[in-house]
Each structure stands twice: as structure tokens, then as C-alpha cells.
Design a protein around this motif. Structure first.
Motif, PDB file in Angstrom:
ATOM      1  N   ARG A  77       0.795  -1.227   0.000  1.00 56.71           N
ATOM      2  CA  ARG A  77       0.000   0.000   0.000  1.00 56.71           C
ATOM      3  C   ARG A  77       0.823   1.269   0.000  1.00 56.71           C
ATOM      4  O   ARG A  77       0.269   2.360  -0.077  1.00 56.71           O
ATOM      5  N   PHE A  78       2.145   1.155   0.140  1.00 54.55           N
ATOM      6  CA  PHE A  78       2.964   2.355   0.294  1.00 54.55           C
ATOM      7  C   PHE A  78       4.327   2.117  -0.352  1.00 54.55           C
ATOM      8  O   PHE A  78       4.929   1.063  -0.133  1.00 54.55           O
ATOM      9  N   PRO A  79       4.833   3.086  -1.128  1.00 56.32           N
ATOM     10  CA  PRO A  79       6.123   2.893  -1.799  1.00 56.32           C
ATOM     11  C   PRO A  79       7.292   2.905  -0.819  1.00 56.32           C
ATOM     12  O   PRO A  79       7.394   3.805   0.019  1.00 56.32           O
ATOM     13  N   SER A  80       8.158   1.921  -0.922  1.00 57.54           N
ATOM     14  CA  SER A  80       9.278   1.792   0.018  1.00 57.54           C
ATOM     15  C   SER A  80      10.227   2.984  -0.050  1.00 57.54           C
ATOM     16  O   SER A  80      10.868   3.327   0.946  1.00 57.54           O
ATOM     17  N   LYS A  81      10.303   3.643  -1.189  1.00 56.26           N
ATOM     18  CA  LYS A  81      11.214   4.782  -1.327  1.00 56.26           C
ATOM     19  C   LYS A  81      10.830   5.948  -0.429  1.00 56.26           C
ATOM     20  O   LYS A  81      11.673   6.812  -0.119  1.00 56.26           O
ATOM     21  N   ASP A  82       9.585   5.998  -0.002  1.00 52.75           N
ATOM     22  CA  ASP A  82       9.119   7.105   0.837  1.00 52.75           C
ATOM     23  C   ASP A  82       9.221   6.799   2.329  1.00 52.75           C
ATOM     24  O   ASP A  82       8.919   7.671   3.152  1.00 52.75           O
ATOM     25  N   ILE A  83       9.630   5.585   2.689  1.00 56.35           N
ATOM     26  CA  ILE A  83       9.700   5.208   4.104  1.00 56.35           C
ATOM     27  C   ILE A  83      10.642   6.111   4.899  1.00 56.35           C
ATOM     28  O   ILE A  83      10.257   6.616   5.966  1.00 56.35           O
ATOM     29  N   GLY A 153      -7.583  -3.371   6.714  1.00 54.76           N
ATOM     30  CA  GLY A 153      -8.963  -3.710   6.403  1.00 54.76           C
ATOM     31  C   GLY A 153      -9.873  -2.507   6.343  1.00 54.76           C
ATOM     32  O   GLY A 153     -10.709  -2.381   5.443  1.00 54.76           O
ATOM     33  N   ALA A 154      -9.702  -1.590   7.292  1.00 58.03           N
ATOM     34  CA  ALA A 154     -10.589  -0.426   7.358  1.00 58.03           C
ATOM     35  C   ALA A 154     -10.367   0.542   6.205  1.00 58.03           C
ATOM     36  O   ALA A 154     -11.261   1.316   5.866  1.00 58.03           O
ATOM     37  N   THR A 155      -9.173   0.518   5.612  1.00 59.48           N
ATOM     38  CA  THR A 155      -8.873   1.428   4.502  1.00 59.48           C
ATOM     39  C   THR A 155      -8.889   0.724   3.151  1.00 59.48           C
ATOM     40  O   THR A 155      -8.556   1.327   2.135  1.00 59.48           O
ATOM     41  N   ASP A 156      -9.274  -0.535   3.136  1.00 63.09           N
ATOM     42  CA  ASP A 156      -9.427  -1.274   1.882  1.00 63.09           C
ATOM     43  C   ASP A 156     -10.550  -0.640   1.070  1.00 63.09           C
ATOM     44  O   ASP A 156     -11.557  -0.193   1.632  1.00 63.09           O
ATOM     45  N   ALA A 157     -10.387  -0.592  -0.235  1.00 64.00           N
ATOM     46  CA  ALA A 157     -11.405   0.016  -1.093  1.00 64.00           C
ATOM     47  C   ALA A 157     -12.738  -0.711  -0.997  1.00 64.00           C
ATOM     48  O   ALA A 157     -13.791  -0.152  -1.327  1.00 64.00           O
ATOM     49  N   ARG A 158     -12.704  -1.971  -0.554  1.00 60.06           N
ATOM     50  CA  ARG A 158     -13.931  -2.752  -0.425  1.00 60.06           C
ATOM     51  C   ARG A 158     -14.639  -2.525   0.900  1.00 60.06           C
ATOM     52  O   ARG A 158     -15.750  -3.001   1.111  1.00 60.06           O
ATOM     53  N   GLY A 162     -15.380   6.151   4.906  1.00 54.89           N
ATOM     54  CA  GLY A 162     -15.620   7.172   5.912  1.00 54.89           C
ATOM     55  C   GLY A 162     -15.464   6.726   7.350  1.00 54.89           C
ATOM     56  O   GLY A 162     -15.413   7.562   8.259  1.00 54.89           O
ATOM     57  N   PHE A 163     -15.377   5.403   7.578  1.00 53.35           N
ATOM     58  CA  PHE A 163     -15.324   4.902   8.944  1.00 53.35           C
ATOM     59  C   PHE A 163     -13.936   4.412   9.348  1.00 53.35           C
ATOM     60  O   PHE A 163     -13.736   3.983  10.485  1.00 53.35           O
ATOM     61  N   GLY A 164     -12.968   4.478   8.434  1.00 57.78           N
ATOM     62  CA  GLY A 164     -11.628   3.984   8.721  1.00 57.78           C
ATOM     63  C   GLY A 164     -11.006   4.580   9.972  1.00 57.78           C
ATOM     64  O   GLY A 164     -10.554   3.844  10.856  1.00 57.78           O
ATOM     65  N   PRO A 165     -10.959   5.913  10.090  1.00 63.13           N
ATOM     66  CA  PRO A 165     -10.353   6.516  11.287  1.00 63.13           C
ATOM     67  C   PRO A 165     -11.023   6.089  12.583  1.00 63.13           C
ATOM     68  O   PRO A 165     -10.353   5.941  13.610  1.00 63.13           O
ATOM     69  N   LEU A 166     -12.342   5.892  12.543  1.00 67.59           N
ATOM     70  CA  LEU A 166     -13.058   5.467  13.745  1.00 67.59           C
ATOM     71  C   LEU A 166     -12.613   4.072  14.179  1.00 67.59           C
ATOM     72  O   LEU A 166     -12.320   3.833  15.362  1.00 67.59           O
ATOM     73  N   ALA A 167     -12.539   3.150  13.224  1.00 61.59           N
ATOM     74  CA  ALA A 167     -12.095   1.788  13.534  1.00 61.59           C
ATOM     75  C   ALA A 167     -10.661   1.781  14.027  1.00 61.59           C
ATOM     76  O   ALA A 167     -10.316   1.070  14.981  1.00 61.59           O
ATOM     77  N   ILE A 168      -9.817   2.584  13.412  1.00 58.53           N
ATOM     78  CA  ILE A 168      -8.397   2.626  13.784  1.00 58.53           C
ATOM     79  C   ILE A 168      -8.228   3.233  15.176  1.00 58.53           C
ATOM     80  O   ILE A 168      -7.457   2.725  16.003  1.00 58.53           O
ATOM     81  N   GLY A 169      -8.937   4.303  15.465  1.00 55.74           N
ATOM     82  CA  GLY A 169      -8.858   4.912  16.785  1.00 55.74           C
ATOM     83  C   GLY A 169      -9.357   3.980  17.879  1.00 55.74           C
ATOM     84  O   GLY A 169      -8.752   3.879  18.954  1.00 55.74           O
ATOM     85  N   LEU A 170     -10.454   3.281  17.621  1.00 53.37           N
ATOM     86  CA  LEU A 170     -10.973   2.335  18.609  1.00 53.37           C
ATOM     87  C   LEU A 170     -10.019   1.161  18.800  1.00 53.37           C
ATOM     88  O   LEU A 170      -9.860   0.660  19.922  1.00 53.37           O
ATOM     89  N   ALA A 171      -9.382   0.729  17.726  1.00 53.27           N
ATOM     90  CA  ALA A 171      -8.406  -0.362  17.834  1.00 53.27           C
ATOM     91  C   ALA A 171      -7.242   0.048  18.724  1.00 53.27           C
ATOM     92  O   ALA A 171      -6.773  -0.739  19.564  1.00 53.27           O
ATOM     93  N   ASP A 231      -6.125  -8.690  -3.517  1.00 55.29           N
ATOM     94  CA  ASP A 231      -5.618  -7.466  -4.152  1.00 55.29           C
ATOM     95  C   ASP A 231      -5.369  -6.375  -3.124  1.00 55.29           C
ATOM     96  O   ASP A 231      -6.256  -5.948  -2.408  1.00 55.29           O
ATOM     97  N   MET A 232      -4.106  -5.890  -3.078  1.00 56.35           N
ATOM     98  CA  MET A 232      -3.754  -4.838  -2.126  1.00 56.35           C
ATOM     99  C   MET A 232      -3.480  -3.519  -2.831  1.00 56.35           C
ATOM    100  O   MET A 232      -2.941  -2.606  -2.247  1.00 56.35           O
ATOM    101  N   GLY A 233      -3.831  -3.435  -4.080  1.00 60.57           N
ATOM    102  CA  GLY A 233      -3.470  -2.248  -4.834  1.00 60.57           C
ATOM    103  C   GLY A 233      -4.356  -1.047  -4.621  1.00 60.57           C
ATOM    104  O   GLY A 233      -4.072   0.028  -5.122  1.00 60.57           O
ATOM    105  N   LYS A 234      -5.449  -1.236  -3.881  1.00 62.57           N
ATOM    106  CA  LYS A 234      -6.398  -0.122  -3.730  1.00 62.57           C
ATOM    107  C   LYS A 234      -6.658   0.159  -2.263  1.00 62.57           C
ATOM    108  O   LYS A 234      -6.689  -0.737  -1.432  1.00 62.57           O
ATOM    109  N   ALA A 235      -6.882   1.412  -1.982  1.00 57.43           N
ATOM    110  CA  ALA A 235      -7.287   1.823  -0.635  1.00 57.43           C
ATOM    111  C   ALA A 235      -8.278   2.947  -0.760  1.00 57.43           C
ATOM    112  O   ALA A 235      -8.225   3.740  -1.705  1.00 57.43           O
ATOM    113  N   ASN A 236      -9.233   3.017   0.182  1.00 55.17           N
ATOM    114  CA  ASN A 236     -10.220   4.108   0.093  1.00 55.17           C
ATOM    115  C   ASN A 236      -9.713   5.331   0.844  1.00 55.17           C
ATOM    116  O   ASN A 236      -8.683   5.302   1.465  1.00 55.17           O
TER     117      ASN A 236
END
Length: 236
Positions: A77-83, A153-158, A162-171, A231-236
């Protein structure tokens, strides 16, 4: 998005996480009569990520954590060159937050760095509950892996949008409820580095664990989610 803006977003987000999360532990957790306790500190960490993910996630992706950056890279999900740039911004934000927090805390006449600390992470004698190295290693690997699975999972395009940050914060809140007694909860090498540099001593000596374990856990999760979800190529 311009890389400078992305790095700045990661700096600000990580600053907020450390200042808000560690600040709740240092300034408010044991305040006489109205201390927020373990539950309050856990909630504070979750809220820092939730709020900044909504505020700046659209700029940089809202990692605010070197383990997250590396785990997302392993997961495709993220280019290694930017790490390196992301990690540098995150660590710098954490260090400045910890330094500012110390300046504020030391303005209270009864505050003592040796006694009250800076919410640094540790194991053995530095563990809040006296847990040993193996316990600290295992819980940090397992909980970081779980955290990354939620993020992926929360940021998967599937996933519902809109709820990703909520799930991540609760986690992250849940993670702190589990592991504050064990290591004071890291799952984030930058969060561990800022306070350790202020406290020094054993916190600095044990810092290696809070880089190694979260990165290993994040990498495991990146590979696992890739296998489970496809498929990991997409994120919402």
C-alpha cells in the motif's frame, strides 16, 4: 500530494499522538481526585489517532507511526522509497512533543522526571506491571500486527468508506487497555523514542525492543492481509 506537505502532515499527526496520549498519562492520569486512570489514557491515545486521521489522513495517509508505514509498504500500500522521509518526520514530531510535554510537566512544583516519568515504554523493572522481556516482545508483536490488520482492512477500497479513522482509533484504544500494564503500550517506535530520549537511562537502553517488535508485527500483518484479502493495490 507534494512530499513536503505529506512529511509535515506526518510530523504534526505524530506530534499530536505523543503530546495527547503521553500527555494524558503524565498530566492527567493520576491527578488528585479526578485522575483519568488507565481507561482515560487508553481513550486519549485512540482519540489522537482518530482526530488526526480525519484531519490529515487525506494529505499523507495518516500513518503517524513508523511501524504503520513499514507494514503498509510490506502490504503493498505504500512505496518503500518514501519510508525514510515518513519515519524521519514521525520521529521528529514525537521528540518535539515529548520535549514540550516535559517543559509543561516540569512547571508543576511536585513533578519529578525520576518519579513521574514521561510515559516511557519498558519491560522488567521498567514495566508498569513487572512483565519480563518475553512478555513485552510478544504483546508488542501481536498487538501491532492486530493494529495493522485493522488499518489495512478499514482502509481497503472494499470496506465501508468514511469509517476507517473510527475503527483505527478504537483499535488503538483497545490495544492500550490490554497492554498498558505490560509495556505502557508502544506499537509505535516514534511514540517510544520521544519519551525515551527525555527520560534516558533504562528507557533508552530498552528502546530497541520498541522498534523491533512493532516493525516485526507490522510486517507480519502486511503479509497476512495480502494473503487473506487478495488485491492490495487499492485503498479508500
Amino acid at each position: 500530494m507534494d512530499m513536503t506537505k505529506r512529511f509535515l502532515a506526518e510530523f504534526v499527526g505524530t506530534f499530536w499522538l505523543v503530546f495527547g496520549g503521553c500527555g494524558s498519562a503524565v498530566l492527567a492520569a493520576s491527578f488528585p481526585d479526578v485522575g483519568i486512570g488507565l481507561l482515560g489514557v487508553a481513550l486519549a491515545f485512540g482519540l489522537t489517532v482518530l482526530t488526526m486521521a480525519y484531519a490529515l489522513g487525506h494529505v499523507s495517509g495518516g500513518h503517524f507511526n513508523p511501524a504503520v508505514t513499514i507494514g503498509l509498504s510490506v502490504g503493498g500500500r505504500f512505496p518503500s522509497k518514501d519510508i525514510p522521509g515518513y519515519v524521519a518526520a514521525q520521529v521528529l514530531g514525537a521528540i518535539i512533543a515529548a520535549g514540550l510535554l516535559y517543559l509543561i510537566a516540569s512547571g508543576q512544583s511536585e513533578y519529578s522526571l525520576a518519579t513521574n516519568g514521561m510515559a516511557a515504554n519498558g519491560y522488567g523493572s521498567a514495566s508498569p506491571g513487572g512483565y519480563n522481556l518475553m512478555s513485552g516482545l510478544l504483546i508488542e508483536v501481536v498487538l501491532t500486527a492486530g493494529f495493522l490488520l485493522v488499518i489495512l482492512g478499514a482502509t481497503d477500497a472494499r470496506a465501508p468508506t468514511g469509517f476507517g479513522p473510527l475503527a483505527i482509533g478504537l483499535a488503538l484504544t483497545l490495544i492500550h487497555l490490554i497492554s498498558i500494564p505490560v509495556t505502557n503500550t508502544s506499537v509505535n517506535p516514534a511514540r517510544s523514542t520521544g519519551p525515551a530520549l527525555i527520560v534516558g537511562g533504562i528507557a533508552l537502553q530498552q528502546l530497541w525492543l520498541f522498534w523491533l517488535a512493532p516493525i516485526v508485527g507490522a510486517a507480519i500483518a502486511g503479509l497476512a492481509y495480502r494473503f487473506i484479502a487478495g488485491d492490495m493495490g487499492k485503498a479508500n
